[in-house]
Design a protein around this motif. Structure first.
Motif, short mmCIF file in Angstrom:
data_model
loop_
_atom_site.label_atom_id
_atom_site.label_comp_id
_atom_site.label_asym_id
_atom_site.label_seq_id
_atom_site.Cartn_x
_atom_site.Cartn_y
_atom_site.Cartn_z
N LYS A 179 34.85 54.15 100.69
CA LYS A 179 34.37 54.20 102.07
C LYS A 179 35.41 53.53 102.96
O LYS A 179 35.59 52.31 102.94
CB LYS A 179 33.04 53.45 102.19
CG LYS A 179 31.85 54.22 101.62
CD LYS A 179 30.61 54.05 102.52
CE LYS A 179 29.53 55.05 102.21
NZ LYS A 179 28.68 54.64 101.07
N VAL A 199 34.37 50.66 105.60
CA VAL A 199 33.97 49.39 104.98
C VAL A 199 35.20 48.64 104.47
O VAL A 199 35.35 47.44 104.70
CB VAL A 199 32.98 49.64 103.82
CG1 VAL A 199 32.68 48.35 103.08
CG2 VAL A 199 31.70 50.26 104.34
N PHE A 231 34.99 39.82 99.96
CA PHE A 231 34.58 40.22 98.62
C PHE A 231 33.98 41.62 98.61
O PHE A 231 33.40 42.06 99.57
CB PHE A 231 33.51 39.27 98.10
CG PHE A 231 33.88 37.82 98.12
CD1 PHE A 231 33.56 37.04 99.24
CD2 PHE A 231 34.53 37.23 97.05
CE1 PHE A 231 33.90 35.69 99.26
CE2 PHE A 231 34.86 35.89 97.08
CZ PHE A 231 34.54 35.11 98.18
N ASN A 255 31.00 43.26 96.49
CA ASN A 255 29.87 42.81 95.70
C ASN A 255 30.01 43.18 94.22
O ASN A 255 30.10 44.35 93.87
CB ASN A 255 28.60 43.44 96.26
CG ASN A 255 27.37 43.03 95.50
OD1 ASN A 255 27.40 42.10 94.70
ND2 ASN A 255 26.28 43.73 95.75
N ASN A 270 27.30 45.56 92.60
CA ASN A 270 27.18 46.96 92.97
C ASN A 270 27.74 47.81 91.84
O ASN A 270 28.83 47.57 91.36
CB ASN A 270 27.96 47.21 94.26
CG ASN A 270 27.64 48.57 94.83
OD1 ASN A 270 27.25 49.48 94.12
ND2 ASN A 270 27.80 48.71 96.13
N THR A 271 26.99 48.79 91.43
CA THR A 271 27.44 49.57 90.27
C THR A 271 28.49 50.61 90.62
O THR A 271 29.05 51.24 89.74
CB THR A 271 26.25 50.28 89.62
OG1 THR A 271 25.52 50.96 90.64
CG2 THR A 271 25.34 49.28 88.95
N LYS A 272 28.73 50.79 91.94
CA LYS A 272 29.77 51.76 92.29
C LYS A 272 31.08 50.99 92.50
O LYS A 272 31.23 50.28 93.48
CB LYS A 272 29.40 52.49 93.59
CG LYS A 272 28.34 53.56 93.38
CD LYS A 272 28.55 54.76 94.30
CE LYS A 272 28.17 54.47 95.73
NZ LYS A 272 26.80 54.74 96.09
#
Lengths: 121, 203, 386
Positions: free
Chosen positions: C57, C60, C76, C78, C81-83
């Motif tokens: 993205k 972002v 940072f 995260n 987050n699984t992505k």
């Protein structure tokens, strides 16, 4: 030369005064006020050449004080000194007719700049 | 009482430094987020850590689901930043920042964590600069709770007395509101006192 | 000391290191990333990261870089987050949950003037997997707990129903005879009057009999009320009295089936005191005696008996109920206190009785209950602390 320093915080006034002294040493008499109302009264009684005004104060804040002082003396020279540097605040003070805006923490170079610009030295 | 820990001059100095830090932070935040966000004038309070939950509940009338983000600050000035935002505000915030009307909870979580980091770095970063001391930040972590009643008091049991510096982050006209709370504990308060004294001596 | 081979650190560190500018052009891509992404440093340098990882993205990412530079601080991505930011396929076949490497990313300012930041990429796939497994386990456990609670509640309701059913059975049983007496006596009196053979003294005697019977009916109800009211006071009770309460209720039934109730060492006339919740012990005793009764009648034992004994060894009180029904099979013995366990036909019992006894003894009365086979049959022993 008389300079009026307005701020509700003791230490903030001291910081401003220190910067002023660094700029022009002891060439000016410093008068202090801790809110807008006191500032208005001091202005009437001492008629300073320059005012350093903080914006966020109790009783009467900086914006109102500037307005009221300008009412009694439209040529009053006021510089706002504030931690609140949002665009809205700066614009508002400009509308009120201040001649400058200094961001806290104040430093003496800025003070020198303004004093030279105003030809007060 | 705060009065017993910090004397009048120290309190005055702390308030001034905090005002400056948070004032500057507001501008940085707006720049980074491309939107008009304001940080309300920060209020300083001293509480016993056990009173924190009551303080939070009194300040927030909504019984809404809350995002609670915690970020630990290391350094000569140490403590923890807690950012609280309710579900509605969090979702709106994410929609604005991601420019996406349809955000899922993972994306909202990411945004809330990011905002906390920005707030922490902006406010405490500046504050530590004024104190002439170095700090570093740990990655923030998120907990979602059903309501403030579920706020886990164990997380702050290490703190005995806390200085709370709270401010509200508001996005103009958008009805998005979150509260930022800085907690600092006993030893750190002592160090803070020393730093404030140093500054007072200069003037 | 001069560090001349500092590049070795960049080559050997177990993290990805990327230098990237605010326009997302890559200026450095270390070996760790080369080997894992399959993208050579020469191929990616000076190109936009989006060319190789289009799912990133953009707004972002740029915002985080801006944060790091504007605040001169860390930003940072995260870790939970699984992505992941950099999509790298996991070579491990054994990875259960994640197709791509799970990452934790920190962004720090590198050069303010040139607007360059440094990205550190950490592989925390293993940690994420452990977390996921833990989460799954917790969810399963929570589900189990809810299920168990529901089961528990169900059992409790069922046992209440069963107990009530038992009570009503017992009341009915004890009422049968007195009712019969009242009926016969009344009919008799009416007949005698019709036949004009009723005299005053007979009338009075018969009425008195009817009265006696109704009083008995009333007393039976009173006995049961003690249980149904569930007045669970915790106090010092006389154990023998509590047991006698139970016997009062089951005695008629036992007599009907010809089962002898033996009191060992006249224990029921002696006093044994202990502190406990009222009426819990009788409930257990009734259950145990009923069980014994059923076993005895089912097996059609000649000269059936049930023996009750109380022993006090200063530290504990032992209450035992023994029968001569031949005992319980070895493989059944350990399961006998389990819920829903029954050897009876479905219509004859819920299999809850002994389990409820077990629960009452262990949870409410803080004691132990056990079963053993004796020469004659089965013996249940309740052990209570003094």
């Amino acid at each position: 030369m008389k300079i009026l320093v307005v701020d509700d915080s003791n230490i903030a006034r001291k910081m401003t005064i220190k910067s002023i002294k660094e700029a022009i040493s002891d060439k000016a008499e410093i008068i202090q006020a801790s809110n807008g109302l006191e500032a208005l009264n001091e202005y009437k009684s001492s008629q300073p050449d320059l005012v350093f005004m903080d914006l966020t104060m109790p009783v009467m804040d900086g914006f109102e004080a500037v307005e009221k002082i300008k009412e009694i003396d439209k040529d009053a020279k006021i510089i706002t000194v504030s931690a609140d540097i949002q665009k809205g605040a700066v614009d508002k003070t400009r509308e009120l007719g201040v001649i400058g805006f200094i961001k806290k923490p104040i430093n003496s170079n800025k003070v020198i700049e303004y004093i030279e610009k105003l030809g007060l030295n | 009482m705060l009065e017993n820990i910090l004397n009048e001059d120290e309190k005055d100095c702390l308030q001034e430094l905090i005002n400056i830090s948070y004032g500057t932070a507001s501008a940085s935040i707006s720049e980074i987020l491309d939107s008009f966000a304001t940080l309300k004038v920060p209020r300083i309070k001293l509480l016993k850590s056990l009173q924190l939950k009551d303080y939070l509940i009194n300040n927030d009338s909504s019984n809404d689901i809350q995002f609670v983000v915690s970020q630990i600050i290391h350094g000569n000035f140490s403590g923890e930043n807690i950012f609280l935002i309710n579900k509605d505000s969090a979702f709106k915030l994410a929609e604005i920042l991601n420019e996406d009307e349809d955000v899922n909870i993972e994306e909202v979580s990411d945004v809330v964590l990011e905002i906390t980091n920005i707030l922490s770095s902006a406010t405490i970063g500046k504050f530590s600069e004024l104190l002439d001391t170095k700090v570093s930040f740990q990655a923030p972590s998120l907990e979602i709770i059903d309501s403030l009643e579920d706020f886990n008091e164990n997380r702050i049991k290490d703190f005995n007395e806390v200085i709370i510096i709270s401010t509200i982050l508001e996005f103009d006209k958008l009805n998005v509101k979150g509260e930022l709370i800085l907690l600092t504990k006993d030893e750190s308060i002592k160090k803070l006192k020393e730093e404030l004294q140093k500054i007072l001596e200069e003037y | 000391m001069k560090f001349e081979n500092i590049n070795i650190l960049l080559e050997t560190i177990d993290n990805g290191i990327i230098l990237i500018d605010e326009n997302l052009n890559i200026l450095f891509w270390n070996i760790w990333l080369e080997t894992r992404s399959g993208i050579k440093s020469n191929d990616i340098i000076n190109k936009s990261i989006l060319e190789f990882f289009p799912e990133i993205k953009e707004n972002v990412f740029k915002r985080k870089i801006k944060t790091a530079l504007a605040l001169n601080s860390t930003a940072f991505y995260n870790a939970e987050n699984t992505k992941p930011l950099i999509k790298i396929k996991q070579p491990r076949v054994t990875s259960k949950f994640f197709e791509f490497m799970q990452q934790s990313i920190t962004i720090v300012p590198y050069d303010q003037e040139k607007r360059i930041v440094c990205l550190y990429v950490y592989d925390n796939t293993r940690l994420s997997e452990q977390n996921k497994r833990l989460k799954q386990l917790t969810e399963e456990l929570e589900e189990q707990i809810v299920q168990n609670k529901t089961k528990d509640r169900l059992m409790y309701e069922q046992s209440k129903m069963a107990a009530l059913g038992d009570m009503i059975h017992n009341i009915a049983h004890q009422w049968r005879q007195p009712l019969s007496i009242i009926s016969t006596t009344a009919t008799g009196v009416a007949f005698q009057k019709k036949m004009d053979i009723l005299d005053d003294s007979q009338l009075i005697e018969n009425m008195e009999n009817i009265n006696k019977s109704t009083q008995y009916l009333s007393k039976v109800i009173d006995t049961f009320r003690g249980f149904v009211d569930r007045n669970k006071e915790y106090k010092v009770v006389n154990i023998s009295k509590e047991i006698l309460e139970a016997i009062d209720i089951v005695k008629p039934s036992l007599m009907y089936h010809g089962i002898e109730l033996i009191e060992e060492n006249e224990c029921l006339s002696k006093n044994y005191y202990n502190e406990m919740t009222c009426h819990e012990l009788p409930e257990v005793l009734i259950n145990l005696i009923n069980n014994a009764k059923e076993a005895l009648t089912f097996k059609d034992i000649k000269k059936p008996w049930i023996k009750i004994d109380i022993i006090d060894d200063k530290k504990h009180i032992f209450i035992s109920v023994e029968d001569n029904a031949g005992g319980v099979k070895e493989n059944i013995k350990d399961k006998i206190f389990e819920p829903y366990f029954t050897t009876k036909h479905k219509s004859k019992g819920t299999g809850l009785g002994l389990h409820i006894c077990y629960r009452i003894i262990t949870e409410s009365l803080n004691g132990k209950i056990s079963i053993e086979n004796t020469l004659n049959g089965a013996k249940f022993t309740i052990k209570l602390e003094k």
